[in-house]
Design an enzyme around this catalytic site. Structure first.
Site, PDB file in Angstrom:
ATOM      1  N   ASP A   1       0.964  -1.117   0.046  1.00 41.46           N
ATOM      2  CA  ASP A   1       0.046   0.164   0.170  1.00 41.46           C
ATOM      3  C   ASP A   1       0.831   1.011  -0.103  1.00 41.46           C
ATOM      4  O   ASP A   1       2.040   1.228   0.081  1.00 41.46           O
ATOM      5  CB  ASP A   1      -0.914   0.108   1.280  1.00 41.46           C
TER       6      ASP A   1
ATOM      7  N   ASP B   1       0.524   3.714   2.100  1.00 40.08           N
ATOM      8  CA  ASP B   1       0.493   4.188   3.567  1.00 40.08           C
ATOM      9  C   ASP B   1      -0.510   5.513   3.403  1.00 40.08           C
ATOM     10  O   ASP B   1      -1.264   5.496   2.144  1.00 40.08           O
ATOM     11  CB  ASP B   1       1.676   4.837   4.244  1.00 40.08           C
TER      12      ASP B   1
HETATM   13  N1  LIG Z   1       1.345   1.226   5.869  1.00 39.13           N
HETATM   14  C1  LIG Z   1       1.718   0.415   6.662  1.00 39.13           C
HETATM   15  N2  LIG Z   1       2.474   0.726   7.619  1.00 39.13           N
HETATM   16  C2  LIG Z   1       2.939  -0.370   8.705  1.00 39.13           C
HETATM   17  N3  LIG Z   1       3.103  -1.483   8.423  1.00 39.13           N
HETATM   18  C3  LIG Z   1       2.563  -1.977   7.210  1.00 39.13           C
HETATM   19  N4  LIG Z   1       2.315  -3.166   6.743  1.00 39.13           N
HETATM   20  C4  LIG Z   1       1.766  -3.168   5.556  1.00 39.13           C
HETATM   21  N5  LIG Z   1       1.575  -1.814   5.397  1.00 39.13           N
HETATM   22  C5  LIG Z   1       1.907  -1.130   6.106  1.00 39.13           C
END
Ligand SMILES: Nc1ncnc2[nH]cnc12
Ligand SMILES: CSC[C@H]1O[C@H](OP(=O)(O)O)[C@H](O)[C@@H]1O
Length: 293
Positions: A211, A213
């Site tokens: 992703d 974030d």
């Molecule tokens: N955005 C994210 N922040 C922290 N850990 C993750 N693991 C997968 N996506 C994440």
């Protein structure tokens, strides 16, 4: 021998033969689950390679990042004779050019965890290992090569922020980490990497970007659903690359680079080390501790 610690979405590895489930106790408590020990067949006709697997959140994903007993997990790998530890982890991307589905091989970490047991030492025996280069470059290169051979888009190098969680970051935090020049963010590579260093096990992280974030304007918040959807497509890739990496490791332990991480790390006067501490640290540091007179 190759050890693999599986993260979100990777709770077992396929293709292992003569599989044995090994439940271990350690002086630091119980690992996340039983270890799966088995043989990975090699396409080149050479003898199969022994490998060990552990799902860090336990089967069924029952442990929060903060609940994982990292010390027990790494100690268990050491007990089983693991020399190289490949850590598979789902991460958020902090860069436009690292897209969900990409593989990142970070070579640096920023520790934003809190309250996790970070060391095997203590109790009257003090050690300070070096962490300037937290990842084993040789293992990391092997994994990057294997991932590329499997058709993945691979980013070699980069900084991984490791946060405590379990909530994902706020937007201000996400932007702060971007301003620090970090590439990806996860919740589990530390203290795993520090403990592997203390255990003199070569460590590499294969970070699967799932992703963008929450900093990314065009994406919504991170959701577990979205993370799992991307992981679903990536898990097969990580299984194939594990098989490739295991096959490429030297079969004879005599050929293995053995990182002597503890050689210049111990500082305690040996006459002051309590007997119970010597016992607890036997597997980790026993080769450097002379028997008391
Ligand atoms: N955005 C994210 N922040 C922290 N850990 C993750 N693991 C997968 N996506 C994440
Ligand atoms: C399911 S998203 C958050 C979760 O996924 C990652 O786990 P792992 O590193 O074990 O793959 C992340 O660190 C969080 O624990």
């Amino acid at each position: 021998m190759l050890g693999v610690v599986g993260g979100s979405g990777l709770y077992e590895i396929e293709g292992l033969e003569e599989v044995e489930q090994v439940a271990l106790e350690t002086p630091f408590g119980r690992p996340s689950d039983a270890y799966t020990v088995g043989l990975l067949p090699r396409a080149d006709g050479l003898p199969p390679v022994r490998a060990v697997f552990l799902p860090r959140h336990g089967r069924g994903h029952v442990l929060l990042p903060s609940e994982i007993n990292f010390r027990a997990n790494v100690h268990g790998f050491k007990q089983l004779g693991v020399t190289h530890l490949l850590s598979v982890s789902a991460v958020g991307s902090l860069r436009e050019d690292i897209a969900p589905g990409d593989v990142v091989m970070p070579d640096q970490f920023i520790d934003r965890t809190a309250g996790r047991a970070q060391t095997f030492f203590g109790g009257g025996l003090v050690a300070h290992v070096q962490m300037g280069d937290p990842v084993d470059a040789g293992l990391s290169r092997r994994v990057a090569g294997a991932a590329e051979a499997e058709g993945a888009r691979v980013h070699v190098g980069g900084t991984c922020v490791v946060m405590e969680g379990p909530a994902f970051s706020t937007r201000a935090e996400s932007n702060l980490y971007r301003s620090w020049g970090a590439h990806v963010i996860g919740m589990t590579a530390l203290p795993e990497a520090k403990l592997a260093r203390e255990a003199e096990i070569a460590y590499a992280l294969v970070a699967l970007a799932t992703d963008y974030d929450c900093w990314h304007q065009s994406e919504g918040e991170v959701s577990v659903e979205a993370v799992i959807a991307v992981l679903g497509a990536n898990v097969a890739l990580s299984r194939r690359l594990i098989a490739r990496v295991a096959a490429g490791l030297p079969v004879s332990t005599a050929e293995l680079p053995y990182p002597r991480a503890l050689q210049h790390a111990l500082i305690t006067d040996p006459t002051r080390i309590p007997a119970e501490t010597r016992k607890r640290l036997e597997l980790i540091a026993g080769h450097l501790l002379q028997a008391p007179e």
